[in-house]
Design a protein around this motif. Structure first.
Motif, PDB file in Angstrom:
ATOM      1  N   ASP A 102      19.632   8.868  32.758  1.00 33.42           N
ATOM      2  CA  ASP A 102      18.358   9.534  33.007  1.00 33.42           C
ATOM      3  C   ASP A 102      17.978  10.337  31.762  1.00 33.42           C
ATOM      4  OD1 ASP A 102      16.198  11.013  33.869  1.00 33.42           O
ATOM      5  OD2 ASP A 102      17.080  11.523  35.809  1.00 33.42           O
ATOM      6  N   PRO A 103      17.277   9.702  30.804  1.00 31.42           N
ATOM      7  CA  PRO A 103      16.919  10.400  29.563  1.00 31.42           C
ATOM      8  C   PRO A 103      16.120  11.683  29.792  1.00 31.42           C
ATOM      9  CG  PRO A 103      16.607   8.040  29.306  1.00 31.42           C
ATOM     10  CD  PRO A 103      16.892   8.278  30.754  1.00 31.42           C
ATOM     11  N   LEU A 128      12.589   6.985  17.047  1.00 25.76           N
ATOM     12  CA  LEU A 128      13.640   7.985  17.223  1.00 25.76           C
ATOM     13  C   LEU A 128      13.018   9.348  17.482  1.00 25.76           C
ATOM     14  CD1 LEU A 128      16.050   7.061  14.274  1.00 25.76           C
ATOM     15  CD2 LEU A 128      16.182   6.298  16.653  1.00 25.76           C
ATOM     16  N   THR A 129      13.514  10.025  18.477  1.00 26.95           N
ATOM     17  CA  THR A 129      13.103  11.402  18.756  1.00 26.95           C
ATOM     18  C   THR A 129      14.220  12.339  18.331  1.00 26.95           C
ATOM     19  OG1 THR A 129      11.739  10.736  20.634  1.00 26.95           O
ATOM     20  CG2 THR A 129      12.419  13.047  20.537  1.00 26.95           C
ATOM     21  N   TYR A 142      19.816  16.758  18.881  1.00 26.17           N
ATOM     22  CA  TYR A 142      20.153  15.384  19.240  1.00 26.17           C
ATOM     23  C   TYR A 142      19.118  14.433  18.670  1.00 26.17           C
ATOM     24  CZ  TYR A 142      16.585  15.910  22.912  1.00 26.17           C
ATOM     25  OH  TYR A 142      15.416  16.124  23.593  1.00 26.17           O
ATOM     26  N   VAL A 143      19.514  13.159  18.606  1.00 32.72           N
ATOM     27  CA  VAL A 143      18.617  12.081  18.208  1.00 32.72           C
ATOM     28  C   VAL A 143      18.631  11.062  19.342  1.00 32.72           C
ATOM     29  CG1 VAL A 143      18.065  10.333  16.486  1.00 32.72           C
ATOM     30  CG2 VAL A 143      19.161  12.477  15.771  1.00 32.72           C
ATOM     31  N   LEU A 144      17.471  10.760  19.906  1.00 34.85           N
ATOM     32  CA  LEU A 144      17.354   9.901  21.086  1.00 34.85           C
ATOM     33  C   LEU A 144      16.619   8.621  20.743  1.00 34.85           C
ATOM     34  CD1 LEU A 144      17.530   9.576  24.245  1.00 34.85           C
ATOM     35  CD2 LEU A 144      15.292  10.719  24.322  1.00 34.85           C
ATOM     36  N   LYS A 145      17.166   7.499  21.244  1.00 38.04           N
ATOM     37  CA  LYS A 145      16.507   6.199  21.117  1.00 38.04           C
ATOM     38  C   LYS A 145      16.718   5.449  22.420  1.00 38.04           C
ATOM     39  CE  LYS A 145      16.281   1.984  18.332  1.00 38.04           C
ATOM     40  NZ  LYS A 145      16.849   1.222  17.174  1.00 38.04           N
ATOM     41  N   GLY A 146      15.695   5.377  23.236  1.00 37.25           N
ATOM     42  CA  GLY A 146      15.833   4.721  24.532  1.00 37.25           C
ATOM     43  C   GLY A 146      16.824   5.478  25.404  1.00 37.25           C
ATOM     44  N   GLN A 147      17.906   4.800  25.778  1.00 35.38           N
ATOM     45  CA  GLN A 147      18.938   5.434  26.601  1.00 35.38           C
ATOM     46  C   GLN A 147      20.153   5.868  25.777  1.00 35.38           C
ATOM     47  OE1 GLN A 147      18.877   2.133  29.745  1.00 35.38           O
ATOM     48  NE2 GLN A 147      19.191   3.965  31.007  1.00 35.38           N
ATOM     49  N   ASP A 148      20.098   5.663  24.477  1.00 35.51           N
ATOM     50  CA  ASP A 148      21.192   6.074  23.595  1.00 35.51           C
ATOM     51  C   ASP A 148      20.849   7.411  22.947  1.00 35.51           C
ATOM     52  OD1 ASP A 148      22.980   3.795  23.803  1.00 35.51           O
ATOM     53  OD2 ASP A 148      21.412   2.662  22.767  1.00 35.51           O
ATOM     54  N   VAL A 149      21.827   8.299  22.913  1.00 35.50           N
ATOM     55  CA  VAL A 149      21.602   9.602  22.307  1.00 35.50           C
ATOM     56  C   VAL A 149      22.858  10.045  21.570  1.00 35.50           C
ATOM     57  CG1 VAL A 149      22.338  10.937  24.341  1.00 35.50           C
ATOM     58  CG2 VAL A 149      20.770  11.949  22.683  1.00 35.50           C
ATOM     59  N   CYS A 150      22.657  10.630  20.400  1.00 34.69           N
ATOM     60  CA  CYS A 150      23.740  11.247  19.650  1.00 34.69           C
ATOM     61  C   CYS A 150      23.387  12.718  19.440  1.00 34.69           C
ATOM     62  CB  CYS A 150      23.937  10.571  18.290  1.00 34.69           C
ATOM     63  SG  CYS A 150      24.764   8.967  18.387  1.00 34.69           S
ATOM     64  N   SER A 151      24.230  13.595  19.924  1.00 33.63           N
ATOM     65  CA  SER A 151      24.021  15.038  19.791  1.00 33.63           C
ATOM     66  C   SER A 151      24.934  15.577  18.700  1.00 33.63           C
ATOM     67  CB  SER A 151      24.317  15.735  21.118  1.00 33.63           C
ATOM     68  OG  SER A 151      23.534  15.192  22.166  1.00 33.63           O
ATOM     69  N   PHE A 152      24.489  16.628  18.024  1.00 32.81           N
ATOM     70  CA  PHE A 152      25.245  17.166  16.905  1.00 32.81           C
ATOM     71  C   PHE A 152      25.222  18.687  16.919  1.00 32.81           C
ATOM     72  CE2 PHE A 152      20.875  16.640  15.531  1.00 32.81           C
ATOM     73  CZ  PHE A 152      20.593  17.832  14.889  1.00 32.81           C
ATOM     74  N   ALA A 153      26.183  19.273  16.236  1.00 29.38           N
ATOM     75  CA  ALA A 153      26.207  20.721  16.001  1.00 29.38           C
ATOM     76  C   ALA A 153      26.868  20.947  14.658  1.00 29.38           C
ATOM     77  CB  ALA A 153      26.971  21.451  17.100  1.00 29.38           C
ATOM     78  N   GLN A 162      22.430  16.335  10.503  1.00 31.71           N
ATOM     79  CA  GLN A 162      21.289  15.843  11.272  1.00 31.71           C
ATOM     80  C   GLN A 162      20.778  14.532  10.683  1.00 31.71           C
ATOM     81  OE1 GLN A 162      18.188  18.639  12.364  1.00 31.71           O
ATOM     82  NE2 GLN A 162      16.594  17.109  11.976  1.00 31.71           N
ATOM     83  N   GLN A 163      20.642  14.466   9.377  1.00 26.25           N
ATOM     84  CA  GLN A 163      20.172  13.235   8.737  1.00 26.25           C
ATOM     85  C   GLN A 163      21.179  12.105   8.924  1.00 26.25           C
ATOM     86  OE1 GLN A 163      17.133  12.752   7.608  1.00 26.25           O
ATOM     87  NE2 GLN A 163      16.721  14.867   8.242  1.00 26.25           N
ATOM     88  N   GLU A 164      22.460  12.447   8.877  1.00 30.61           N
ATOM     89  CA  GLU A 164      23.480  11.417   9.097  1.00 30.61           C
ATOM     90  C   GLU A 164      23.395  10.890  10.525  1.00 30.61           C
ATOM     91  OE1 GLU A 164      28.312  10.733   8.471  1.00 30.61           O
ATOM     92  OE2 GLU A 164      27.394  12.681   8.042  1.00 30.61           O
ATOM     93  N   THR A 165      23.092  11.760  11.471  1.00 32.02           N
ATOM     94  CA  THR A 165      22.950  11.342  12.865  1.00 32.02           C
ATOM     95  C   THR A 165      21.727  10.459  13.052  1.00 32.02           C
ATOM     96  OG1 THR A 165      23.988  13.431  13.543  1.00 32.02           O
ATOM     97  CG2 THR A 165      22.873  12.161  15.242  1.00 32.02           C
ATOM     98  N   VAL A 166      20.640  10.784  12.357  1.00 31.39           N
ATOM     99  CA  VAL A 166      19.435   9.951  12.408  1.00 31.39           C
ATOM    100  C   VAL A 166      19.743   8.549  11.892  1.00 31.39           C
ATOM    101  CG1 VAL A 166      17.125   9.613  11.449  1.00 31.39           C
ATOM    102  CG2 VAL A 166      17.836  11.889  12.239  1.00 31.39           C
ATOM    103  N   LYS A 167      20.438   8.452  10.775  1.00 35.78           N
ATOM    104  CA  LYS A 167      20.810   7.142  10.229  1.00 35.78           C
ATOM    105  C   LYS A 167      21.734   6.398  11.184  1.00 35.78           C
ATOM    106  CE  LYS A 167      20.407   8.469   5.354  1.00 35.78           C
ATOM    107  NZ  LYS A 167      21.147   8.634   4.068  1.00 35.78           N
ATOM    108  N   LEU A 168      22.630   7.144  11.830  1.00 34.59           N
ATOM    109  CA  LEU A 168      23.562   6.528  12.773  1.00 34.59           C
ATOM    110  C   LEU A 168      22.822   5.884  13.937  1.00 34.59           C
ATOM    111  CD1 LEU A 168      26.596   6.223  13.540  1.00 34.59           C
ATOM    112  CD2 LEU A 168      26.388   8.394  14.763  1.00 34.59           C
ATOM    113  N   MET A 169      21.768   6.546  14.409  1.00 29.67           N
ATOM    114  CA  MET A 169      21.004   6.020  15.539  1.00 29.67           C
ATOM    115  C   MET A 169      20.035   4.921  15.122  1.00 29.67           C
ATOM    116  SD  MET A 169      21.839   7.256  18.429  1.00 29.67           S
ATOM    117  CE  MET A 169      20.387   6.851  19.376  1.00 29.67           C
ATOM    118  N   GLY A 170      19.817   4.761  13.833  1.00 31.41           N
ATOM    119  CA  GLY A 170      18.876   3.767  13.355  1.00 31.41           C
ATOM    120  C   GLY A 170      19.413   2.348  13.352  1.00 31.41           C
ATOM    121  N   LYS A 171      20.705   2.187  13.653  1.00 30.90           N
ATOM    122  CA  LYS A 171      21.281   0.843  13.680  1.00 30.90           C
ATOM    123  C   LYS A 171      22.295   0.734  14.814  1.00 30.90           C
ATOM    124  CE  LYS A 171      24.675   2.214  10.167  1.00 30.90           C
ATOM    125  NZ  LYS A 171      25.239   1.910   8.831  1.00 30.90           N
TER     126      LYS A 171
END
Length: 462
Positions: A102-103, A128-129, A142-153, A162-171
Motif C-alpha cells: 500500500d504505497p 521517481l518520487t 525515501y525514493v519511490l517507484k511504483g510499489q518499490d521504495v528505498c528509504s535512507f538516513a 540520497q543521489q546514490e539511492t535515486v540511481k539505485l531505484m533507477g534500474k
C-alpha cells in the motif's frame, strides 16, 4: 538449452537491491519466511541481548519503527509482508529497500515521521518520487517507484547517499548468482563473503562462501584415518590439506616453535619442517581439549600454551619420518622419549611423538597421550574436506579467562573479552556447534556451521 537453464536459475535467484558503496548488506528474499529465525533468536535472546529480535527493529528501517518479524507491523506502514527487503550499511548511513503493498499508507507514515525533523522536500522526475527532510545532523527520506521504495538516513547533511539511492531505484536489481547456490531465509554479504542463514526453534544453520581466508587449500578424500574416531574436546577437527597447502600448514607450526625457542638454530628447524612436509599425506586431526591460561595472553608463550591441544598427521613412510625427526635430539632442551622427543620451550614443553604412520605434536602431555591412545587403523569416509565440532560450554569457559589487563593491551583480546561478555551465557546454554568446509575454485572456501540449543523444555545451565 544450457543458456536457457542458466538464465532461468539467475532469474529465480534472490535479487538484492543494494547500494554500490555498502560495506555490508542484509538481504531477505521474503519477509514472511523469518519464523524459524524468530524462534531461534527468541530463545537465544534469553541469554544474549545481541540475539534478541526486539533489538533489531531499529536496524530494519532508517526512520520508521517496524518489526520485520510481525506481518501486522509491516502491513501497518504499507509494506508487503511477503515481499523482499535489502538493507545496505554504508559509512555515513543506511538504506532499506522493500516492496509495498500500500504505497499511500507508506507515504502517509513516512510523512508523519519525516516531518518531526524539519521541512519535508518532495521532487518527482523520471517516474521517481524523492522525499527528504532534516534528521538530526543528517537527512532522511525515501525514493519511490511504483510499489518499490528505498528509504535512507545519513549521518551528515549531504546529498551523496540520497543521489546514490535515486540511481539505485533507477534500474532493476541485478540477480546475485552466489545467493541462488546457498540456502537461507536471510543473506549477509560483505565483500567476497556471503552467508545464508536459516533456523528452527532449536538450531541455527549458516552456510556460505568466502575468498582470501587465512587457510590452506583442502581436498575431499574417500577415506580418512581419523574418520572413525570419537573424541571430546573444546574443538575437534579432521581435515585433508591439499598438497599445495602442506607447506603453509607446517609453516604456521614451525614459526610458533621458532618464536618460543630463540636458541633453536633456524636452519635446522627449517630443515626438519621441510622433510616432515614431504612425508605428510595431508590427513590431519586437531584436538583442543580445553583452555587453561597460565601466563599473560599478551605474550607469545601465554597464547601458545593456553589451549591444551594436540595435532595428529598421517605420513607416507614411518621409517623416513623417524629419520626426519632425529635432528630434534640436538635441539636445546630436547629430551629423547621412547617414541619421540620432548622440547622444553619458553613457557612450557612441546611433545613430538610417533605411532607408526601417525605423527602427533602437542603442548600438553596428557592430551598428546590421549590422542595417541585413541589412534587406530580404522578409517572412514568424510563427506567434506574439513569437519569440526565444538563444545560451546568449554568455549565459554575459555573466553572467560581473558583478563582485564590483557583487554587493555590488545585489541584482539579485547574482542574476545567482548565476545565472552555478550555470548558467554548463550554458549554455556548451548548444546553443540559443528560444521564443515570445502575448498572452491579461485581460492575460495565454502563452509557451513550449525549452532544447536538444547531441546525446548530442557533445564538451562546455571
Amino acid at each position: 538449452m544450457l543458456s536457457l537453464l542458466l538464465a532461468t536459475a539467475l532469474a529465480a535467484a534472490p535479487a538484492p537491491r543494494a547500494t554500490p558503496s555498502a560495506k555490508a548488506v542484509v538481504h531477505i528474499p521474503r519477509l514472511d519466511k523469518l519464523s524459524g529465525l524468530l524462534g531461534f533468536m527468541s530463545r537465544a535472546g534469553t541469554y544474549s541481548a545481541m540475539a534478541r529480535p526486539a533489538s533489531w527493529g531499529s536496524e530494519f528501517h532508517p526512520f520508521l519503527t517496524v518489526d520485520p518479524f510481525r506481518p501486522e507491523s509491516l502491513a501497518s506502514v504499507g509494506m508487503d509482508p511477503a515481499g523482499p527487503a535489502t538493507l545496505s550499511y554504508v559509512d555515513r548511513g543506511k538504506v532499506s529497500c522493500v516492496l509495498l503493498a500500500d504505497p499511500k499508507a507508506f507515504q502517509a507514515k513516512a510523512a508523519e515521521a519525516l516531518a518531526t525533523g524539519g521541512p519535508v522536500k518532495t521532487t518527482t522526475a523520471k517516474g521517481l518520487t524523492t522525499v527528504s527532510a532534516p534528521r538530526g545532523t543528517g537527512r532522511a527520506g525515501y525514493v519511490l517507484k511504483g510499489q518499490d521504495v528505498c528509504s535512507f538516513a545519513t549521518l551528515y547533511d549531504d546529498d551523496d547517499l540520497q543521489q546514490e539511492t535515486v540511481k539505485l531505484m533507477g534500474k532493476a536489481p541485478a540477480p546475485d548468482a552466489r545467493l541462488s547456490k546457498l540456502p537461507g531465509a536471510v543473506y549477509v554479504l560483505q565483500g567476497s563473503r556471503v552467508v545464508g542463514l536459516e533456523a528452527t526453534a532449536d538450531t541455527l544453520q549458516a552456510e556460505g562462501t568466502a575468498t582470501q581466508l587465512p587457510l590452506p587449500p583442502f581436498q575431499a578424500s574417500s577415506a580418512s584415518p581419523y574418520g572413525a574416531l570419537k573424541l571430546d574436546g573444546l574443538l575437534v577437527s579432521r581435515a585433508q590439506v591439499a598438497p599445495s597447502g602442506l607447506s603453509q600448514a607446517v609453516g604456521s607450526v614451525r614459526s610458533s616453535l621458532q618464536q618460543l625457542c630463540a636458541n633453536c638454530p633456524p636452519e635446522k628447524v627449517d630443515a626438519v619442517a621441510q622433510v616432515v612436509t614431504q612425508q605428510l599425506t595431508g590427513h590431519v586431526l586437531v584436538l583442543v581439549d580445553s583452555v587453561q591460561v597460565k601466563a599473560s595472553l599478551r605474550t607469545p608463550e601465554g597464547r601458545f600454551f593456553a589451549p591444551r591441544q594436540g595435532v595428529a598427521a598421517e605420513v607416507k613412510d614411518a621409517e623416513k619420518l623417524k629419520a626426519a625427526l632425529a635432528p630434534l635430539a640436538d635441539f636445546p632442551g630436547a629430551q629423547a622419549l621412547e617414541d619421540g622427543y620432548a622440547l622444553a620451550l619458553r613457557g612450557g614443553t612441546v611433545f613430538v611423538r610417533q605411532k607408526g604412520k601417525q605423527l602427533v605434536v602437542g603442548n600438553d602431555e596428557a592430551v598428546v597421550k590421549g590422542l595417541l591412545d585413541s589412534l587406530s587403523d580404522k578409517g572412514a569416509r568424510l563427506p567434506h574436506a574439513v569437519d569440526f565440532t565444538a563444545d560451546p560450554k568449554r568455549v565459554a569457559r575459555a573466553l572467560s579467562q581473558v583478563s582485564l589487563m590483557d583487554v587493555m593491551a590488545n585489541q584482539q583480546l579485547a574482542a574476545l573479552f567482548a565476545m565472552s561478555a555478550e555470548l558467554g551465557l548463550l554458549l554455556s546454554n548451548s548444546e553443540r556447534i559443528s560444521g564443515w568446509l570445502d575448498s572452491a575454485p579461485g581460492g575460495a572456501h565454502r563452509f557451513s556451521l550449525t549452532w544447536a540449543l538444547p531441546a525446548a523444555g530442557e533445564k538451562p545451565a546455571p
